[in-house]
Design an enzyme around this catalytic site. Sequence first.
Site, PDB file in Angstrom:
ATOM      1  N   ALA A  57       0.765  -1.157  -0.145  1.00 14.20           N
ATOM      2  CA  ALA A  57      -0.008   0.082  -0.341  1.00 14.20           C
ATOM      3  C   ALA A  57       0.688   1.426   0.202  1.00 14.20           C
ATOM      4  O   ALA A  57       0.611   2.146  -0.331  1.00 14.20           O
ATOM      5  CB  ALA A  57      -1.177   0.069   1.034  1.00 14.20           C
ATOM      6  N   GLU A  86      -0.829  -6.616  14.865  1.00 16.33           N
ATOM      7  CA  GLU A  86      -0.471  -6.793  16.102  1.00 16.33           C
ATOM      8  C   GLU A  86       0.677  -5.457  16.763  1.00 16.33           C
ATOM      9  O   GLU A  86       0.844  -5.059  17.674  1.00 16.33           O
ATOM     10  CB  GLU A  86       0.335  -7.918  17.619  1.00 16.33           C
ATOM     11  CG  GLU A  86      -0.717  -9.316  16.837  1.00 16.33           C
ATOM     12  CD  GLU A  86      -0.260 -10.249  17.597  1.00 16.33           C
ATOM     13  OE1 GLU A  86       1.373 -10.184  17.593  1.00 16.33           O
ATOM     14  OE2 GLU A  86      -0.768 -11.490  17.788  1.00 16.33           O
ATOM     15  N   HIS A  89       1.836  -0.723  13.283  1.00 13.46           N
ATOM     16  CA  HIS A  89       2.489  -0.163  11.471  1.00 13.46           C
ATOM     17  C   HIS A  89       0.999  -0.640  10.450  1.00 13.46           C
ATOM     18  O   HIS A  89       1.066   0.157   9.558  1.00 13.46           O
ATOM     19  CB  HIS A  89       3.160  -1.519  10.965  1.00 13.46           C
ATOM     20  CG  HIS A  89       3.860  -2.435  10.007  1.00 13.46           C
ATOM     21  ND1 HIS A  89       4.902  -0.917   9.420  1.00 13.46           N
ATOM     22  CD2 HIS A  89       2.962  -2.390   8.183  1.00 13.46           C
ATOM     23  CE1 HIS A  89       4.492  -1.118   8.124  1.00 13.46           C
ATOM     24  NE2 HIS A  89       3.591  -2.177   7.382  1.00 13.46           N
ATOM     25  N   TYR A 114      -8.925   6.590  -3.638  1.00 16.20           N
ATOM     26  CA  TYR A 114      -8.297   5.338  -2.819  1.00 16.20           C
ATOM     27  C   TYR A 114      -9.368   4.291  -2.817  1.00 16.20           C
ATOM     28  O   TYR A 114     -10.935   4.767  -2.348  1.00 16.20           O
ATOM     29  CB  TYR A 114      -8.262   6.600  -1.955  1.00 16.20           C
ATOM     30  CG  TYR A 114      -8.250   5.961  -0.396  1.00 16.20           C
ATOM     31  CD1 TYR A 114      -6.974   5.227  -0.371  1.00 16.20           C
ATOM     32  CD2 TYR A 114      -8.964   5.046   0.377  1.00 16.20           C
ATOM     33  CE1 TYR A 114      -6.475   4.695   1.022  1.00 16.20           C
ATOM     34  CE2 TYR A 114      -8.481   4.624   1.708  1.00 16.20           C
ATOM     35  CZ  TYR A 114      -7.122   4.397   1.977  1.00 16.20           C
ATOM     36  OH  TYR A 114      -6.889   4.115   2.782  1.00 16.20           O
TER      37      TYR A 114
END
Length: 155
Positions: A57, A86, A89, A114
């Site tokens: 991305a 987790e 990020h 988008y």
Amino acid sequence: MGKTFEGNLVGNNKTFGIVVSRFNSFITKRLLEGAQDCFVRHGVNANNIDVFWVPGACELPITAMRLAKNAKHDGIICLGSVIRGETPHFDYVSNESAKGISEVGLKTGIPTIYGVITTETLEQAIDRAGARVGNKGAEAALTALEMVNLFDEID
């Protein structure tokens, strides 16, 4: 009272670039298929739909910018799938890709859409890639068609 302008959903003689993230490709392939199918159903010649694969991305905006600067496409869609993990990020990737994609359209004047889904779970991503919630790739294609045609009306 002035005139009202609204883009239609007709893709005849239009060209589109689709930038797709390879990360989570089991989801992004479905988004791509939805976008391509939508374009063809609305009159875009399949030969006028170019697909550009990028690693993730974060690479979507810079590739979209390169395409927009080349001015070979009437509109650009960026497709990706970011699923929360987790670590923080997820937040960095989703925020920066959204900002970058938006910036491409603002700086170049080329409708740049988008189409990155950001979800908490894999199940939510599957739902948005053609299962229970529809296909967000197809929705991005409809948005691109409408914006390209609206800009034609404005110009």
